[in-house]
Design an enzyme around this catalytic site. Structure first.
Site, PDB file in Angstrom:
ATOM      1  N   HIS A 161       0.855  -1.185   0.000  1.00 21.90           N
ATOM      2  CA  HIS A 161       0.000   0.000   0.000  1.00 21.90           C
ATOM      3  C   HIS A 161       0.885   1.227   0.000  1.00 21.90           C
ATOM      4  O   HIS A 161       1.945   1.214   0.627  1.00 21.90           O
ATOM      5  CB  HIS A 161      -0.905  -0.005   1.238  1.00 21.90           C
ATOM      6  CG  HIS A 161      -2.071   0.909   1.119  1.00 21.90           C
ATOM      7  ND1 HIS A 161      -1.981   2.247   1.367  1.00 21.90           N
ATOM      8  CD2 HIS A 161      -3.358   0.669   0.738  1.00 21.90           C
ATOM      9  CE1 HIS A 161      -3.169   2.795   1.164  1.00 21.90           C
ATOM     10  NE2 HIS A 161      -4.020   1.868   0.768  1.00 21.90           N
ATOM     11  N   ASP A 213      -7.956  -5.242  -0.099  1.00 17.67           N
ATOM     12  CA  ASP A 213      -8.429  -6.093  -1.189  1.00 17.67           C
ATOM     13  C   ASP A 213      -8.080  -7.560  -1.011  1.00 17.67           C
ATOM     14  O   ASP A 213      -8.587  -8.406  -1.737  1.00 17.67           O
ATOM     15  CB  ASP A 213      -7.857  -5.593  -2.526  1.00 17.67           C
ATOM     16  CG  ASP A 213      -8.518  -4.297  -2.927  1.00 17.67           C
ATOM     17  OD1 ASP A 213      -9.744  -4.228  -2.839  1.00 17.67           O
ATOM     18  OD2 ASP A 213      -7.802  -3.355  -3.303  1.00 17.67           O
TER      19      ASP A 213
HETATM   20  N1  ACO Z   1       4.024  -7.492  -4.762  1.00 19.07           N
HETATM   21  C1  ACO Z   1       5.360  -7.535  -4.913  1.00 19.07           C
HETATM   22  N2  ACO Z   1       6.189  -6.494  -4.756  1.00 19.07           N
HETATM   23  C2  ACO Z   1       5.605  -5.342  -4.397  1.00 19.07           C
HETATM   24  C3  ACO Z   1       4.215  -5.222  -4.212  1.00 19.07           C
HETATM   25  C4  ACO Z   1       3.419  -6.364  -4.396  1.00 19.07           C
HETATM   26  N3  ACO Z   1       2.098  -6.320  -4.215  1.00 19.07           N
HETATM   27  N4  ACO Z   1       3.917  -3.952  -3.877  1.00 19.07           N
HETATM   28  C5  ACO Z   1       5.083  -3.293  -3.860  1.00 19.07           C
HETATM   29  N5  ACO Z   1       6.108  -4.136  -4.173  1.00 19.07           N
HETATM   30  C6  ACO Z   1       7.548  -3.820  -4.207  1.00 19.07           C
HETATM   31  C7  ACO Z   1       7.905  -2.991  -5.443  1.00 19.07           C
HETATM   32  O1  ACO Z   1       8.259  -3.824  -6.520  1.00 19.07           O
HETATM   33  C8  ACO Z   1       9.064  -2.179  -4.908  1.00 19.07           C
HETATM   34  O2  ACO Z   1      10.197  -3.026  -4.863  1.00 19.07           O
HETATM   35  P1  ACO Z   1      11.688  -2.402  -5.103  1.00 19.07           P
HETATM   36  O3  ACO Z   1      11.938  -1.478  -3.962  1.00 19.07           O
HETATM   37  O4  ACO Z   1      12.583  -3.599  -5.131  1.00 19.07           O
HETATM   38  O5  ACO Z   1      11.633  -1.707  -6.431  1.00 19.07           O
HETATM   39  C9  ACO Z   1       8.665  -1.877  -3.466  1.00 19.07           C
HETATM   40  O6  ACO Z   1       7.803  -2.962  -3.087  1.00 19.07           O
HETATM   41  C10 ACO Z   1       7.929  -0.560  -3.311  1.00 19.07           C
HETATM   42  O7  ACO Z   1       6.825  -0.591  -4.194  1.00 19.07           O
HETATM   43  P2  ACO Z   1       6.193   0.662  -4.923  1.00 19.07           P
HETATM   44  O8  ACO Z   1       5.638   0.227  -6.239  1.00 19.07           O
HETATM   45  O9  ACO Z   1       7.155   1.805  -4.919  1.00 19.07           O
HETATM   46  O10 ACO Z   1       5.019   1.014  -3.942  1.00 19.07           O
HETATM   47  P3  ACO Z   1       3.832   1.959  -4.277  1.00 19.07           P
HETATM   48  O11 ACO Z   1       3.532   2.679  -3.043  1.00 19.07           O
HETATM   49  O12 ACO Z   1       4.072   2.770  -5.483  1.00 19.07           O
HETATM   50  O13 ACO Z   1       2.680   0.904  -4.663  1.00 19.07           O
HETATM   51  C11 ACO Z   1       0.756  -0.382  -4.684  1.00 19.07           C
HETATM   52  C12 ACO Z   1       1.559   0.669  -3.922  1.00 19.07           C
HETATM   53  C13 ACO Z   1       0.460   0.110  -6.110  1.00 19.07           C
HETATM   54  C14 ACO Z   1      -0.571  -0.583  -3.953  1.00 19.07           C
HETATM   55  C15 ACO Z   1       1.572  -1.703  -4.734  1.00 19.07           C
HETATM   56  O14 ACO Z   1       1.885  -2.139  -3.426  1.00 19.07           O
HETATM   57  C16 ACO Z   1       0.858  -2.797  -5.511  1.00 19.07           C
HETATM   58  O15 ACO Z   1       0.974  -2.844  -6.741  1.00 19.07           O
HETATM   59  N6  ACO Z   1       0.123  -3.714  -4.813  1.00 19.07           N
HETATM   60  C17 ACO Z   1      -0.638  -4.729  -5.487  1.00 19.07           C
HETATM   61  C18 ACO Z   1      -1.946  -4.157  -6.032  1.00 19.07           C
HETATM   62  C19 ACO Z   1      -2.948  -3.928  -4.924  1.00 19.07           C
HETATM   63  O16 ACO Z   1      -3.171  -4.760  -4.054  1.00 19.07           O
HETATM   64  N7  ACO Z   1      -3.586  -2.743  -4.990  1.00 19.07           N
HETATM   65  C20 ACO Z   1      -4.619  -2.346  -4.018  1.00 19.07           C
HETATM   66  C21 ACO Z   1      -4.118  -1.245  -3.130  1.00 19.07           C
HETATM   67  S1  ACO Z   1      -5.327  -0.845  -1.924  1.00 19.07           S
HETATM   68  C22 ACO Z   1      -6.435   0.080  -2.784  1.00 19.07           C
HETATM   69  O17 ACO Z   1      -6.153   0.747  -3.730  1.00 19.07           O
HETATM   70  C23 ACO Z   1      -7.792   0.051  -2.312  1.00 19.07           C
END
Ligand code: ACO
Length: 428
Positions: free
Chosen positions: A304, A361
């Site tokens: 998140h 989710d």
């Molecule tokens: N699975 C695997 N790796 C992940 C995930 C995940 N779900 N989420 C983040 N990471 C990793 C990224 O690859 C990144 O790794 P790195 O540092 O090696 O490059 C690190 O964690 C940081 O991730 P960011 O993408 O910078 O985090 P951001 O805050 O931009 O993303 C997001 C948040 C989009 C929700 C992300 O965690 C994600 O894609 N999750 C899966 C989709 C999801 O469940 N969305 C619902 C969110 S809740 C809502 O909107 C109601």
């Protein structure tokens, strides 16, 4: 005295005030940054940018705190209905009994759709995407309620708010009925909000559907847990669209479009598909997690932007899912797989180092499945739940300091180029 932050640039020192929050993170007020220094800021994804002042919802992502109008989400979940939560978010405090009665009556008065709107459903193909149908029909409501264009009319505004919250549920149910070839079931004014929705979804002309108390409670919980989450992607969209003085219906219709994406509200569908493919044993949990760590796929329902610990909504939902399945005497292989996946991921350094925990989710699809809601309606259910939050933010954005949202950019394109006549241009 206001604390100041100093910025040194080209040999000069500039000062900017720090703005105090009532609780939580403080902000540097950079409203005069460009005028004073000629600089702007670059913050893709707005991870460090407060786009507004807001008094609706408080989130502390480090500690896993979520409060609606100051009330912890766990207390809201335990004690309030979705309709009560909606009133509180929109009007700013916990409603009295008589305010609740008036609001419920307004919702009932607004539960029918204009018959003219029903032709819209006929025009969509049976397999049309429910989120696109929902946003289109919600946007079309303005054609039937043009009085809302005058937002200074308090009574019209109150009615418009009730109309959206009430009708969105009728629209969602009718689009489902159309898609599966069943006759529309009109809302029943004797039923509560959630009972009525399940009635419109599942009653047949020759067989009324009476959901169990547990099912009604679970739906209330699902909706209220999704009711607001401060400046997320769809809410920011609603506020940005609203900042152009766009009407309430069209602003929330744009929120529906933003919510659709897989990284936002669409994640509940993606989680379900991920769990289903794991249950069908296309691969084991460790094999799947290896692919996640190689960044071939994301573990949907984890991570998140704000929460760096457990999302408190996920905790409440997980407990509710287990209770509901128990009460309805249903066993679901998906929940077992979700628990296995959660435990495996939480123990893995990749997720620990990045503070990746289950978000709302992760378990929401399972509760919807237990309520027999079809998969392609999952994000629609999220949109019904988020409606009060969008409305509250649209209203807040239209009060106080009103300014058209218009970010700047760091231009990295070509500098001034020369015009070349069409017949003399060479491929680059
Ligand atoms: N699975 C695997 N790796 C992940 C995930 C995940 N779900 N989420 C983040 N990471 C990793 C990224 O690859 C990144 O790794 P790195 O540092 O090696 O490059 C690190 O964690 C940081 O991730 P960011 O993408 O910078 O985090 P951001 O805050 O931009 O993303 C997001 C948040 C989009 C929700 C992300 O965690 C994600 O894609 N999750 C899966 C989709 C999801 O469940 N969305 C619902 C969110 S809740 C809502 O909107 C109601």
């Amino acid at each position: 005295m206001t604390e100041q932050v100093k910025l040194e640039y080209q040999g000069k020192i500039f000062e900017f005030p720090v703005m105090r929050a009532s609780t939580g993170e403080e902000c540097i007020d950079i409203r005069e940054l460009r005028a004073k220094t000629g600089l702007t800021t670059l913050d893709p994804g707005f991870g460090n940018t407060a786009s507004c002042e807001s008094g609706i919802t408080y989130v502390n992502g480090e500690k896993g705190i979520l409060r609606y109008r100051g009330l912890p989400i766990e207390i809201v979940a335990e004690n309030m209905t979705f309709v009560e939560t909606a009133w509180m978010l929109i009007y700013g405090r916990q409603p009295t009994l008589s305010e609740m009665k008036q609001f419920s009556q307004r919702l009932t008065n607004n539960e029918l759709l204009h018959e003219g709107l029903l032709h819209h459903f006929d025009a969509f193909p049976a397999n049309g995407q429910p989120m696109s149908i929902l946003s289109a029909v919600v946007n079309s409501l303005i054609c039937y309620s043009p009085e809302i264009m005058d937002t200074t009319n308090e009574e019209a505004l109150r009615n418009a708010i009730a109309a959206i919250i009430s009708k969105v549920r009728t629209i969602a149910a009718f689009s489902y009925r159309k898609a599966v070839g069943l006759p529309y079931v009109y809302p029943d004014p004797q039923r509560s909000y959630c009972d009525n929705f399940l009635h419109m979804m599942f009653s047949l002309p020759n067989k009324p559907h009476q959901p169990t108390e547990e099912a009604i409670k679970a739906l209330n919980l699902f909706l209220l847990l999704h009711a607001d989450h401060e400046q997320n992607c769809s809410t920011s969209t609603v506020r940005i669209v609203g900042s152009a003085e766009t009407n309430l219906f069209s602003s929330v219709a744009s929120g529906i479009c933003a919510l659709w994406g897989r990284l936002h509200g669409g994640a509940n569908v993606a989680v379900f598909e991920m769990l289903q493919s794991l249950v069908q044993e296309k691969e084991t949990v460790p094999q799947f997690i290896e692919r996640v760590k190689k960044k071939e796929v994301r573990l949907m329902g984890f991570g998140h932007r704000v929460y760096k610990t457990f999302d408190p909504r996920a905790k409440v939902l997980k407990k509710a899912v287990l209770n509901l399945l128990d009460a309805e005497h249903v066993s679901d292989p998906l929940i077992e797989k979700a628990q296995e996946l959660e435990q495996y991921a939480l123990a893995d350094d990749y997720f620990k180092e990045r503070n990746l925990y289950p978000n709302v989710d992760f378990y929401s699809g399972i509760i919807l499945r237990a309520l027999k809601i079809p998969l392609n309606m999952y994000t629609v259910m999220f949109a019904i739940g988020r409606m009060p939050g969008w409305i509250a933010h649209w209203l807040e954005g239209n009060q106080g300091i009103r300014r058209l949202a218009r970010p700047r950019q760091l231009y990295i394109g070509k500098t001034e180029t020369k015009f070349v006549p069409l017949d003399l241009r060479m491929p680059e």
